[in-house]
Design a protein around this motif. Structure first.
Motif, short mmCIF file in Angstrom:
data_model
loop_
_atom_site.label_atom_id
_atom_site.label_comp_id
_atom_site.label_asym_id
_atom_site.label_seq_id
_atom_site.Cartn_x
_atom_site.Cartn_y
_atom_site.Cartn_z
N VAL A 1 0.83 -1.20 0.00
CA VAL A 1 0.00 0.00 0.00
C VAL A 1 0.87 1.25 0.00
CG1 VAL A 1 -1.62 1.37 1.38
CG2 VAL A 1 -2.00 -1.06 1.09
N LEU A 2 1.97 1.22 0.74
CA LEU A 2 2.86 2.38 0.82
C LEU A 2 3.48 2.72 -0.52
CD1 LEU A 2 4.67 1.67 4.22
CD2 LEU A 2 2.74 3.17 3.78
N LEU A 3 3.52 1.75 -1.42
CA LEU A 3 4.06 1.99 -2.76
C LEU A 3 2.99 2.41 -3.74
CD1 LEU A 3 6.44 -1.12 -3.02
CD2 LEU A 3 7.08 1.24 -2.47
N GLU A 4 1.76 2.50 -3.25
CA GLU A 4 0.63 2.85 -4.12
C GLU A 4 0.83 4.23 -4.72
OE1 GLU A 4 -2.33 1.91 -6.22
OE2 GLU A 4 -2.24 0.62 -4.45
N ASP A 5 0.51 4.34 -5.98
CA ASP A 5 0.63 5.61 -6.67
C ASP A 5 -0.60 5.82 -7.54
OD1 ASP A 5 1.68 8.00 -7.40
OD2 ASP A 5 3.40 7.21 -8.48
N GLY A 6 -0.77 7.01 -8.03
CA GLY A 6 -1.94 7.30 -8.85
C GLY A 6 -1.57 8.26 -9.96
N LYS A 7 -2.58 8.72 -10.67
CA LYS A 7 -2.38 9.68 -11.76
C LYS A 7 -3.33 10.85 -11.55
CE LYS A 7 -0.96 6.19 -15.16
NZ LYS A 7 -1.26 5.56 -16.47
N PRO A 8 -2.90 11.80 -10.71
CA PRO A 8 -3.75 12.97 -10.47
C PRO A 8 -4.04 13.70 -11.78
CG PRO A 8 -1.92 12.88 -8.93
CD PRO A 8 -1.64 11.85 -9.97
N PRO A 9 -5.21 14.33 -11.92
CA PRO A 9 -6.22 14.54 -10.87
C PRO A 9 -7.29 13.45 -10.81
CG PRO A 9 -6.80 15.82 -12.79
CD PRO A 9 -5.51 15.11 -13.13
N PHE A 10 -7.26 12.49 -11.72
CA PHE A 10 -8.35 11.51 -11.79
C PHE A 10 -8.14 10.32 -10.85
CE2 PHE A 10 -8.11 13.56 -16.02
CZ PHE A 10 -9.33 14.22 -15.98
N GLU A 11 -6.90 10.00 -10.56
CA GLU A 11 -6.59 8.92 -9.62
C GLU A 11 -5.68 9.49 -8.54
OE1 GLU A 11 -4.95 5.60 -11.65
OE2 GLU A 11 -6.62 5.38 -13.04
N LEU A 12 -6.26 9.76 -7.38
CA LEU A 12 -5.51 10.39 -6.30
C LEU A 12 -4.83 9.33 -5.44
CD1 LEU A 12 -8.13 13.09 -5.30
CD2 LEU A 12 -6.08 13.40 -6.72
N PRO A 13 -3.51 9.33 -5.34
CA PRO A 13 -2.80 8.28 -4.59
C PRO A 13 -3.14 8.27 -3.11
CG PRO A 13 -1.30 10.05 -5.23
CD PRO A 13 -2.57 10.28 -5.96
N GLY A 14 -3.30 9.45 -2.50
CA GLY A 14 -3.63 9.50 -1.08
C GLY A 14 -4.96 8.85 -0.77
N THR A 15 -5.94 9.11 -1.62
CA THR A 15 -7.26 8.51 -1.45
C THR A 15 -7.20 7.00 -1.60
OG1 THR A 15 -8.29 10.53 -2.32
CG2 THR A 15 -9.64 8.54 -2.27
N ARG A 16 -6.41 6.54 -2.58
CA ARG A 16 -6.27 5.09 -2.78
C ARG A 16 -5.58 4.43 -1.60
NH1 ARG A 16 -4.20 4.09 -8.89
NH2 ARG A 16 -4.45 1.93 -8.18
N VAL A 17 -4.56 5.09 -1.06
CA VAL A 17 -3.86 4.55 0.12
C VAL A 17 -4.82 4.48 1.31
CG1 VAL A 17 -2.08 5.06 1.83
CG2 VAL A 17 -1.55 5.25 -0.60
N PHE A 18 -5.62 5.54 1.49
CA PHE A 18 -6.59 5.56 2.60
C PHE A 18 -7.58 4.41 2.48
CE2 PHE A 18 -10.83 6.79 4.09
CZ PHE A 18 -10.57 7.01 5.43
N GLU A 19 -8.12 4.21 1.28
CA GLU A 19 -9.11 3.15 1.08
C GLU A 19 -8.52 1.77 1.31
OE1 GLU A 19 -10.43 3.94 -2.86
OE2 GLU A 19 -11.86 5.51 -2.26
N ARG A 20 -7.29 1.56 0.85
CA ARG A 20 -6.67 0.25 1.00
C ARG A 20 -6.25 -0.02 2.45
NH1 ARG A 20 -2.46 -1.59 -3.42
NH2 ARG A 20 -2.73 -3.43 -2.09
N THR A 21 -5.73 1.00 3.13
CA THR A 21 -5.37 0.81 4.54
C THR A 21 -6.61 0.58 5.39
OG1 THR A 21 -5.31 3.23 4.77
CG2 THR A 21 -3.20 2.09 4.47
N LYS A 22 -7.71 1.24 5.05
CA LYS A 22 -8.96 1.03 5.78
C LYS A 22 -9.45 -0.40 5.60
CE LYS A 22 -13.59 2.94 6.47
NZ LYS A 22 -14.26 1.63 6.47
N ALA A 23 -9.31 -0.94 4.36
CA ALA A 23 -9.71 -2.32 4.09
C ALA A 23 -8.85 -3.29 4.90
CB ALA A 23 -9.59 -2.62 2.60
#
Length: 278
Positions: A239-261
Motif C-alpha cells: 500500500v505504501l508503494l501505491e501511486d496514482g495519476k492525479p487529478p483523476f486517480e488520487l494516490p492519497g485517497t487510494r492509500v486511505f481506502e486500501r489501509t482502511k480495508a
C-alpha cells in the motif's frame, strides 16, 4: 570466394539490406532502441552509448547522435504513409480535423520534439525537433499542415503561450481549446496537495510496522499468528508503494481506502479470535 574469378562485382542480399538503413552499419533495432531510450526514458547521448555498449553494441556518442537523427527522420517519413485516406475519412465523418500540438523535451536546454496529431483519428501529422520553442519556429511546422487544404475545426494544446501565439497568427479564425486534461490538472492542484498530505500522514502512522517485523524475525517459533501478521505487513508495504495519476486517480485517497480495508480485515480476525477463545 573464388580467387580465379576476375569479376569484382559485389552481390548483396536484398533481405539483409532491409535490416539497416542505407550507409548505416547498425540495424534498425539499434535505431529503434536509441529512439526509445531518448524519448521514453529521457537518456542522454552518453547514457545511451553506455547502455548499448553494455549490450555488446560498440558505439560512440557521435554515432548515437547520427542514429538519433535517423530515428527522427523515420518518424517524419512515417507521417506520409496512408495519410491522405485517413484524413479524408475524418473530414467525411466529422466535417474537419482537430489538431493537438505538444512538445517533449528529453533534457532542459536541448532540442524539443514537437508533435502535431489529428485528435479524432490519432494520426501523427508532424514530428520535428526544434531548437527554439518560439512562436515563429512553431509556425513553420503548423503552416504546412494548414496548406494541405483540409478543413480544420479546432486546435488543442497544453496552453503554452508560444503555441497559442503561433495559432493566432496563422489561423486566427479557427477555435482554440485548452487541453481538458491540463485544465483539470490545474484546477485540481489544491485537491492534489491535500491528497499528498493525506498520503504522507498515513505513511507516518504506519512507520511502526518495522518494529513488528523485527519481533517476528527475532522470534524462535513460527506461530500461525506470526504468519498472519507477516502477510498483513506485506499488504501494508504494498500500500505504501501505491501511486496514482492525479487529478483523476488520487494516490492519497487510494492509500486511505486500501489501509482502511486492511484495518477492517485485521479487526475481523481479532473478533474471530476472541469468539474462539475458551
Amino acid at each position: 570466394m573464388n580467387d580465379s574469378c576476375s569479376n569484382n562485382t559485389v552481390y548483396r542480399s536484398a533481405e539483409a539490406e532491409q535490416l539497416s538503413m542505407k550507409h548505416i552499419t547498425y540495424g534498425m533495432d539499434v535505431i529503434a532502441r536509441i529512439g526509445h531510450l531518448r524519448f521514453k526514458e529521457h537518456k542522454t547521448r552518453s547514457e545511451i552509448a553506455t547502455i548499448l555498449t553494455e549490450m555488446q553494441v560498440k558505439i560512440s556518442e557521435r554515432q548515437v547522435q547520427k542514429l538519433y537523427e535517423r530515428y527522427a527522420l523515420l518518424l517524419r517519413s512515417n507521417v506520409e504513409e496512408n495519410l491522405k485516406d485517413t484524413l479524408e475519412e475524418v473530414v467525411k465523418q466529422s466535417g474537419g480535423l482537430i489538431l493537438s500540438i505538444d512538445g517533449v523535451q528529453p533534457e532542459k536546454g536541448n532540442e524539443t520534439l514537437y508533435v502535431i496529431r489529428e485528435v479524432l483519428s490519432g494520426t501523427i501529422l508532424a514530428a520535428q525537433n526544434l531548437k527554439s520553442s518560439a512562436s515563429q519556429e512553431l509556425m513553420g511546422i503548423i503552416q504546412p499542415i494548414i496548406d494541405w487544404g483540409y478543413p480544420i475545426q479546432g486546435f488543442v494544446s497544453d496552453g503554452q503561450q508560444s503555441i497559442r501565439l503561433a495559432i493566432e497568427k496563422i489561423a486566427p479564425d479557427i477555435p482554440y481549446q485548452y487541453c481538458q486534461f491540463h485544465y483539470f490538472k490545474d484546477i485540481a492542484k489544491p485537491l492534489v496537495e491535500k491528497d499528498r498530505k493525506l498520503k504522507t500522514n498515513i505513511k507516518k502512522k504506519l512507520r511502526g510496522i518495522r518494529e513488528i517485523e523485527r519481533k517476528i524475525e527475532d522470534s524462535s517459533s513460527e506461530t500461525f499468528e506470526e504468519e498472519i501478521a507477516s502477510d498483513y505487513i506485506a499488504a501494508i508495504r504494498s500500500v505504501l508503494l501505491e501511486d496514482g495519476k492525479p487529478p483523476f486517480e488520487l494516490p492519497g485517497t487510494r492509500v486511505f481506502e486500501r489501509t482502511k480495508a486492511i484495518k477492517d480485515s485485521i479487526e475481523k480476525c481479532l473478533d474471530k479470535k476472541g469468539d474462539s477463545s475458551p
